[in-house]
Design a protein around this motif. Sequence first.
Motif, PDB file in Angstrom:
ATOM      1  N   GLU A 191      -4.772   7.002   8.027  1.00  0.00           N
ATOM      2  CA  GLU A 191      -3.733   6.204   7.368  1.00  0.00           C
ATOM      3  C   GLU A 191      -2.479   6.131   8.230  1.00  0.00           C
ATOM      4  OE1 GLU A 191      -2.011   5.459   2.908  1.00  0.00           O
ATOM      5  OE2 GLU A 191      -2.686   7.480   3.406  1.00  0.00           O
ATOM      6  N   HIS A 198       0.522  -1.325  11.736  1.00  0.00           N
ATOM      7  CA  HIS A 198       1.334  -2.316  11.009  1.00  0.00           C
ATOM      8  C   HIS A 198       2.747  -2.383  11.563  1.00  0.00           C
ATOM      9  CE1 HIS A 198      -1.167  -3.917   7.764  1.00  0.00           C
ATOM     10  NE2 HIS A 198      -1.756  -2.725   7.704  1.00  0.00           N
ATOM     11  N   GLU A 439      -8.720   7.546  -3.886  1.00  0.00           N
ATOM     12  CA  GLU A 439      -7.606   6.594  -4.001  1.00  0.00           C
ATOM     13  C   GLU A 439      -7.008   6.296  -2.634  1.00  0.00           C
ATOM     14  OE1 GLU A 439      -5.028   8.599  -6.688  1.00  0.00           O
ATOM     15  OE2 GLU A 439      -6.141   7.974  -8.496  1.00  0.00           O
ATOM     16  N   ASP A 442      -9.296   3.908  -0.730  1.00  0.00           N
ATOM     17  CA  ASP A 442      -9.121   2.535  -1.229  1.00  0.00           C
ATOM     18  C   ASP A 442      -7.861   1.910  -0.625  1.00  0.00           C
ATOM     19  OD1 ASP A 442     -11.395   2.668  -2.787  1.00  0.00           O
ATOM     20  OD2 ASP A 442     -10.330   3.212  -4.626  1.00  0.00           O
ATOM     21  N   ARG A 443      -6.806   2.729  -0.517  1.00  0.00           N
ATOM     22  CA  ARG A 443      -5.563   2.230   0.071  1.00  0.00           C
ATOM     23  C   ARG A 443      -5.758   1.909   1.545  1.00  0.00           C
ATOM     24  NH1 ARG A 443      -2.753   6.175  -1.613  1.00  0.00           N
ATOM     25  NH2 ARG A 443      -2.562   7.395   0.305  1.00  0.00           N
ATOM     26  N   ASP A 445      -8.532   1.045   2.987  1.00  0.00           N
ATOM     27  CA  ASP A 445      -9.366  -0.161   3.062  1.00  0.00           C
ATOM     28  C   ASP A 445      -8.509  -1.420   2.943  1.00  0.00           C
ATOM     29  OD1 ASP A 445     -12.014  -1.355   3.205  1.00  0.00           O
ATOM     30  OD2 ASP A 445     -11.734  -1.889   1.102  1.00  0.00           O
ATOM     31  N   SER A 446      -7.540  -1.379   2.013  1.00  0.00           N
ATOM     32  CA  SER A 446      -6.648  -2.530   1.839  1.00  0.00           C
ATOM     33  C   SER A 446      -5.780  -2.741   3.081  1.00  0.00           C
ATOM     34  CB  SER A 446      -5.763  -2.335   0.613  1.00  0.00           C
ATOM     35  OG  SER A 446      -6.533  -2.255  -0.561  1.00  0.00           O
ATOM     36  N   LYS A 447      -5.306  -1.622   3.653  1.00  0.00           N
ATOM     37  CA  LYS A 447      -4.466  -1.738   4.846  1.00  0.00           C
ATOM     38  C   LYS A 447      -5.257  -2.284   6.034  1.00  0.00           C
ATOM     39  CE  LYS A 447      -1.097   1.899   3.713  1.00  0.00           C
ATOM     40  NZ  LYS A 447      -0.505   3.194   4.124  1.00  0.00           N
ATOM     41  N   ASP A 449      -7.855  -4.365   5.864  1.00  0.00           N
ATOM     42  CA  ASP A 449      -8.025  -5.809   5.634  1.00  0.00           C
ATOM     43  C   ASP A 449      -6.744  -6.558   5.973  1.00  0.00           C
ATOM     44  OD1 ASP A 449     -10.623  -5.441   4.829  1.00  0.00           O
ATOM     45  OD2 ASP A 449     -10.154  -5.415   2.678  1.00  0.00           O
ATOM     46  N   HIS A 450      -5.603  -5.977   5.549  1.00  0.00           N
ATOM     47  CA  HIS A 450      -4.322  -6.634   5.804  1.00  0.00           C
ATOM     48  C   HIS A 450      -4.030  -6.697   7.294  1.00  0.00           C
ATOM     49  CE1 HIS A 450       0.301  -6.728   5.152  1.00  0.00           C
ATOM     50  NE2 HIS A 450      -0.190  -7.952   5.298  1.00  0.00           N
ATOM     51  N   ASN A 453      -6.160  -9.372   8.943  1.00  0.00           N
ATOM     52  CA  ASN A 453      -5.644 -10.728   8.682  1.00  0.00           C
ATOM     53  C   ASN A 453      -4.426 -11.031   9.541  1.00  0.00           C
ATOM     54  OD1 ASN A 453      -7.609 -11.259   6.755  1.00  0.00           O
ATOM     55  ND2 ASN A 453      -6.369 -10.457   5.059  1.00  0.00           N
TER      56      ASN A 453
END
Length: 466
Positions: A191, A198, A439, A442-443, A445-447, A449-450, A453
């Motif tokens: 993470e 990012h 949890e 899951d966070r 995974d979202s990061k 994908d973001h 993109n």
Amino acid sequence: MASPIDKANHLKNKTDLIRKTFNYPDTEYVIQDYSCALGKVTLGKMYITANFISFIASMGSTTESIPFRRVTEMKKDYTLFVNNAIAISTSSNNYTFGTFSHRDEAFTLLSHLWKNPPMFYDPPSIEEEMNRANKIKQQAEQQQLQQQQGRVKVDTESTKMALRLVNETRETGISTLNELSLQAEIIDNMENNLDNIHSNLDRSDKLLKGIESWGGAISNSFDKDFKNGNKGGPANAPIDRTLQVRKREEPALDIDILEKLANDSLVPAYIQMGADKFCILDINKNAKTDQVSSFAYDAIDSLVVRARPQHLDIRFIDNKYPRFRLASSYIQNVVNEIVLRSNGKHGKAPKVIFEPGVKNFLYGLPTIRFVPSAGRANQSALFTRTSNMGQSHLIKNATGQTKADLIEQDNDLDEISRALGDIGDIAKTITTEVVRSSEQLDRIDSKVDHAQNRLQNNNRRINNML
């Protein structure tokens, strides 16, 4: 105001009087005394000790001694002495005491002691008393048990096998915790890396804006972080993911007490020992609403064991609350619980102060956590509740190898119980960590994908500029 030493000497004189008059042993101390009358005319004083209700007339030689263990009924008498009497019945006699100045207080104290024999745990004295009192009896019972038991053998192998299995299960749980701790560290690094990606994408976005337009370039020229090469993202503080088994919260414990009010009257109540505070409940175990009734352990400055037997003052730091006064057959238990729970929650227990003339007792030991059920049935006049603590009748009377095996089996069962508690705590910790890691994944995974993109979008912008 009399000093604690003066009060202790005053009580000692009363204690010496009743011991001399009734030939009581040195284990009896006067807790309280009340002016009253025996029957209708004999004026004198009632002296209350742990095991006896005693009366000595002011004039003449009338005396009376009533062991609490022989009392079958105790009630307020509403027919004599203008509603100011206490009637006490035994299997052989009825007694009426009247003309009290504090009848209700006397009745409250008598009822408490009748239902709750005072109990103190003092291993050396208890052991000596048992040896003296039961020596002959034990010898006879040992011979009888030897004849009855013959070749009976206590099965210690089964408990030892169960203990091995439980310990193996606990070790497996601890290994699982260690693996989860390493896994948590890896996930945290993932993470953190994503957060850095990012932050780099944020800087790339600003660079592209500066290339794409004059407005973006001017904006970047005024951005100090951008000019100094800072990534702009928050610094990720290291996280300690070492998993610790959470300590079990001690269950709430209710102990019978008598709350001593400002006017010195006594009111039946309960002191409820919680995880981080104690509460005062009324006789129906409801929280009191007319006064402060909840006190945090870390607010307690000292526990003062009073010269008056069975009495305790709880005093608070910087007088945060008025001192709380109580009387109880279970003073040792109250002190013990407060010290243990304070140490467990805050790592610092209040001071325990014994006033002059008070015999010190043990406290701060998990092994003396014990509040007996009410009642004096089948107890001797000099009842000491602790003489049977933690020992079955069979263990006390068994001899030789049988006794040793029974004690060994008992110890193994205690170890099994503690290990099962640890396993339960380990299971809770594992469950909590699995939920947290899920949890976090899951966070992540979202990061991911973001970030993907954003990379695709930046690639398109670069291609457009080319």
